[in-house]
Design a protein around this motif. Sequence first.
Motif, PDB file in Angstrom:
ATOM      1  N   ARG A 167      32.673 -19.449 -42.057  1.00  0.00           N
ATOM      2  CA  ARG A 167      30.801 -19.872 -43.636  1.00  0.00           C
ATOM      3  C   ARG A 167      30.002 -18.699 -43.198  1.00  0.00           C
ATOM      4  NH1 ARG A 167      28.684 -25.885 -42.036  1.00  0.00           N
ATOM      5  NH2 ARG A 167      30.721 -26.263 -41.869  1.00  0.00           N
ATOM      6  N   GLU A 168      29.117 -18.337 -44.200  1.00  0.00           N
ATOM      7  CA  GLU A 168      29.029 -17.434 -44.687  1.00  0.00           C
ATOM      8  C   GLU A 168      27.757 -17.106 -44.913  1.00  0.00           C
ATOM      9  OE1 GLU A 168      29.138 -14.171 -48.269  1.00  0.00           O
ATOM     10  OE2 GLU A 168      30.972 -13.998 -46.551  1.00  0.00           O
ATOM     11  N   LEU A 169      27.093 -16.435 -43.881  1.00  0.00           N
ATOM     12  CA  LEU A 169      25.241 -16.504 -44.034  1.00  0.00           C
ATOM     13  C   LEU A 169      24.872 -15.015 -44.781  1.00  0.00           C
ATOM     14  CD1 LEU A 169      22.410 -17.983 -43.507  1.00  0.00           C
ATOM     15  CD2 LEU A 169      23.087 -17.148 -41.468  1.00  0.00           C
ATOM     16  N   VAL A 170      23.957 -14.739 -45.376  1.00  0.00           N
ATOM     17  CA  VAL A 170      23.340 -14.001 -45.923  1.00  0.00           C
ATOM     18  C   VAL A 170      21.946 -13.725 -45.960  1.00  0.00           C
ATOM     19  CG1 VAL A 170      23.278 -12.104 -47.492  1.00  0.00           C
ATOM     20  CG2 VAL A 170      25.138 -13.602 -47.458  1.00  0.00           C
ATOM     21  N   ILE A 171      21.951 -12.829 -45.223  1.00  0.00           N
ATOM     22  CA  ILE A 171      20.068 -12.924 -45.262  1.00  0.00           C
ATOM     23  C   ILE A 171      19.232 -11.424 -45.647  1.00  0.00           C
ATOM     24  CG2 ILE A 171      17.999 -12.718 -43.286  1.00  0.00           C
ATOM     25  CD1 ILE A 171      20.036 -13.903 -41.320  1.00  0.00           C
ATOM     26  N   ASP A 187      16.153 -25.580 -25.387  1.00  0.00           N
ATOM     27  CA  ASP A 187      16.427 -23.931 -24.960  1.00  0.00           C
ATOM     28  C   ASP A 187      16.781 -23.032 -26.160  1.00  0.00           C
ATOM     29  OD1 ASP A 187      16.646 -20.999 -24.577  1.00  0.00           O
ATOM     30  OD2 ASP A 187      16.368 -21.947 -22.655  1.00  0.00           O
ATOM     31  N   ARG A 188      16.605 -22.210 -26.988  1.00  0.00           N
ATOM     32  CA  ARG A 188      16.691 -21.155 -28.148  1.00  0.00           C
ATOM     33  C   ARG A 188      17.948 -19.974 -27.404  1.00  0.00           C
ATOM     34  NH1 ARG A 188      11.917 -19.917 -31.962  1.00  0.00           N
ATOM     35  NH2 ARG A 188      11.334 -19.849 -29.700  1.00  0.00           N
ATOM     36  N   GLY A 189      17.954 -20.129 -26.553  1.00  0.00           N
ATOM     37  CA  GLY A 189      18.592 -18.973 -25.439  1.00  0.00           C
ATOM     38  C   GLY A 189      20.264 -19.356 -25.687  1.00  0.00           C
ATOM     39  N   PHE A 190      20.287 -21.057 -24.870  1.00  0.00           N
ATOM     40  CA  PHE A 190      21.400 -21.755 -24.622  1.00  0.00           C
ATOM     41  C   PHE A 190      22.072 -22.011 -26.507  1.00  0.00           C
ATOM     42  CE2 PHE A 190      23.662 -25.642 -24.962  1.00  0.00           C
ATOM     43  CZ  PHE A 190      24.309 -25.487 -23.690  1.00  0.00           C
ATOM     44  N   ILE A 191      21.166 -22.263 -27.046  1.00  0.00           N
ATOM     45  CA  ILE A 191      22.177 -22.459 -28.804  1.00  0.00           C
ATOM     46  C   ILE A 191      22.597 -21.106 -29.478  1.00  0.00           C
ATOM     47  CG2 ILE A 191      21.278 -23.121 -31.026  1.00  0.00           C
ATOM     48  CD1 ILE A 191      20.405 -25.612 -29.830  1.00  0.00           C
ATOM     49  N   TRP A 192      21.778 -19.987 -28.500  1.00  0.00           N
ATOM     50  CA  TRP A 192      22.449 -18.599 -29.242  1.00  0.00           C
ATOM     51  C   TRP A 192      23.390 -18.409 -28.968  1.00  0.00           C
ATOM     52  CZ3 TRP A 192      21.355 -15.862 -33.334  1.00  0.00           C
ATOM     53  CH2 TRP A 192      21.817 -14.667 -33.859  1.00  0.00           C
ATOM     54  N   PHE A 193      23.639 -18.610 -27.122  1.00  0.00           N
ATOM     55  CA  PHE A 193      24.980 -18.213 -26.870  1.00  0.00           C
ATOM     56  C   PHE A 193      26.034 -18.777 -27.360  1.00  0.00           C
ATOM     57  CE2 PHE A 193      27.572 -20.106 -23.369  1.00  0.00           C
ATOM     58  CZ  PHE A 193      28.183 -18.249 -23.039  1.00  0.00           C
ATOM     59  N   GLN A 200      29.287 -17.226 -29.980  1.00  0.00           N
ATOM     60  CA  GLN A 200      31.020 -18.110 -29.772  1.00  0.00           C
ATOM     61  C   GLN A 200      31.090 -17.878 -31.162  1.00  0.00           C
ATOM     62  OE1 GLN A 200      31.792 -20.216 -26.607  1.00  0.00           O
ATOM     63  NE2 GLN A 200      29.392 -20.145 -26.113  1.00  0.00           N
ATOM     64  N   SER A 201      30.626 -18.685 -32.354  1.00  0.00           N
ATOM     65  CA  SER A 201      31.157 -18.606 -33.756  1.00  0.00           C
ATOM     66  C   SER A 201      31.195 -17.366 -34.673  1.00  0.00           C
ATOM     67  CB  SER A 201      30.865 -20.063 -34.313  1.00  0.00           C
ATOM     68  OG  SER A 201      29.146 -19.859 -34.453  1.00  0.00           O
ATOM     69  N   VAL A 202      30.756 -16.893 -34.281  1.00  0.00           N
ATOM     70  CA  VAL A 202      30.824 -15.270 -35.140  1.00  0.00           C
ATOM     71  C   VAL A 202      32.123 -14.874 -35.312  1.00  0.00           C
ATOM     72  CG1 VAL A 202      29.368 -13.188 -35.521  1.00  0.00           C
ATOM     73  CG2 VAL A 202      28.299 -15.029 -35.083  1.00  0.00           C
ATOM     74  N   LYS A 203      32.371 -14.524 -36.031  1.00  0.00           N
ATOM     75  CA  LYS A 203      33.099 -13.954 -36.327  1.00  0.00           C
ATOM     76  C   LYS A 203      33.197 -12.408 -36.909  1.00  0.00           C
ATOM     77  CE  LYS A 203      36.154 -17.495 -35.507  1.00  0.00           C
ATOM     78  NZ  LYS A 203      36.172 -17.298 -33.528  1.00  0.00           N
ATOM     79  N   ILE A 221      25.931 -12.667 -41.810  1.00  0.00           N
ATOM     80  CA  ILE A 221      27.060 -12.894 -40.368  1.00  0.00           C
ATOM     81  C   ILE A 221      28.002 -14.660 -40.837  1.00  0.00           C
ATOM     82  CG2 ILE A 221      26.541 -14.979 -38.529  1.00  0.00           C
ATOM     83  CD1 ILE A 221      23.685 -13.350 -38.462  1.00  0.00           C
ATOM     84  N   LYS A 222      29.433 -13.556 -40.774  1.00  0.00           N
ATOM     85  CA  LYS A 222      30.257 -15.127 -40.659  1.00  0.00           C
ATOM     86  C   LYS A 222      30.669 -15.256 -39.428  1.00  0.00           C
ATOM     87  CE  LYS A 222      32.682 -11.959 -44.545  1.00  0.00           C
ATOM     88  NZ  LYS A 222      33.768 -12.237 -45.550  1.00  0.00           N
ATOM     89  N   TYR A 223      30.987 -16.101 -39.587  1.00  0.00           N
ATOM     90  CA  TYR A 223      30.739 -17.375 -38.136  1.00  0.00           C
ATOM     91  C   TYR A 223      31.552 -19.245 -39.098  1.00  0.00           C
ATOM     92  CZ  TYR A 223      26.880 -20.305 -40.201  1.00  0.00           C
ATOM     93  OH  TYR A 223      26.520 -21.573 -41.026  1.00  0.00           O
ATOM     94  N   GLU A 224      32.666 -19.762 -38.277  1.00  0.00           N
ATOM     95  CA  GLU A 224      33.776 -20.386 -37.866  1.00  0.00           C
ATOM     96  C   GLU A 224      32.491 -21.487 -37.144  1.00  0.00           C
ATOM     97  OE1 GLU A 224      38.024 -21.801 -38.889  1.00  0.00           O
ATOM     98  OE2 GLU A 224      37.205 -19.716 -37.593  1.00  0.00           O
ATOM     99  N   LEU A 225      32.503 -22.790 -37.205  1.00  0.00           N
ATOM    100  CA  LEU A 225      32.581 -23.767 -36.425  1.00  0.00           C
ATOM    101  C   LEU A 225      33.553 -24.095 -35.746  1.00  0.00           C
ATOM    102  CD1 LEU A 225      29.786 -26.027 -38.041  1.00  0.00           C
ATOM    103  CD2 LEU A 225      29.381 -23.997 -36.918  1.00  0.00           C
ATOM    104  N   LYS A 226      33.047 -24.724 -34.666  1.00  0.00           N
ATOM    105  CA  LYS A 226      34.200 -25.358 -33.370  1.00  0.00           C
ATOM    106  C   LYS A 226      33.447 -26.096 -32.656  1.00  0.00           C
ATOM    107  CE  LYS A 226      34.559 -20.483 -31.375  1.00  0.00           C
ATOM    108  NZ  LYS A 226      34.864 -19.996 -29.723  1.00  0.00           N
ATOM    109  N   ASP A 227      34.649 -26.962 -32.585  1.00  0.00           N
ATOM    110  CA  ASP A 227      34.620 -28.264 -31.538  1.00  0.00           C
ATOM    111  C   ASP A 227      34.415 -28.143 -30.346  1.00  0.00           C
ATOM    112  OD1 ASP A 227      35.148 -30.038 -34.277  1.00  0.00           O
ATOM    113  OD2 ASP A 227      37.982 -29.597 -33.237  1.00  0.00           O
TER     114      ASP A 227
END
Length: 108
Positions: free
Chosen positions: A2-6, A67-73, A77-80, A91-97
């Motif tokens: 997935r790609e997120l453009v900000i 906790d947003r810090g936990f979610i950001w952590f 891990q999914s950011v490529k 930002i290009k990222y891939e969701l994991k199981d």
Amino acid sequence: MRELVINKDDYLKFLADRLRLKGTCQREIENVSFPFLFASGSEMLRTYILGESEFTSNLPDRYRLPDRGFIWFLFSQSVKEIQVMPEKMTIKYELKDEYRKPFKQFYL
């Protein structure tokens, strides 16, 4: 993947609304660039990125914590790939199981 453009303009609107900025205060934030915000670890930029991405909506229940810090952590891990330019960020990222959990002393 997935790609997120900000875009800077969209982020500045979010920032002005979130911080309730008006007048000269609103004009001051226009001088801040994405490379600086990203390098400094801006909490508001991280909040915006998590809000705009599909990451939190697809996160399994066992990982959901307030906790947003936990979610950001977990998101990190999914950011490529990340491209940071003065006017936009991609930002290009891939969701994991499964995600690696941090040490308990930091987030849990």
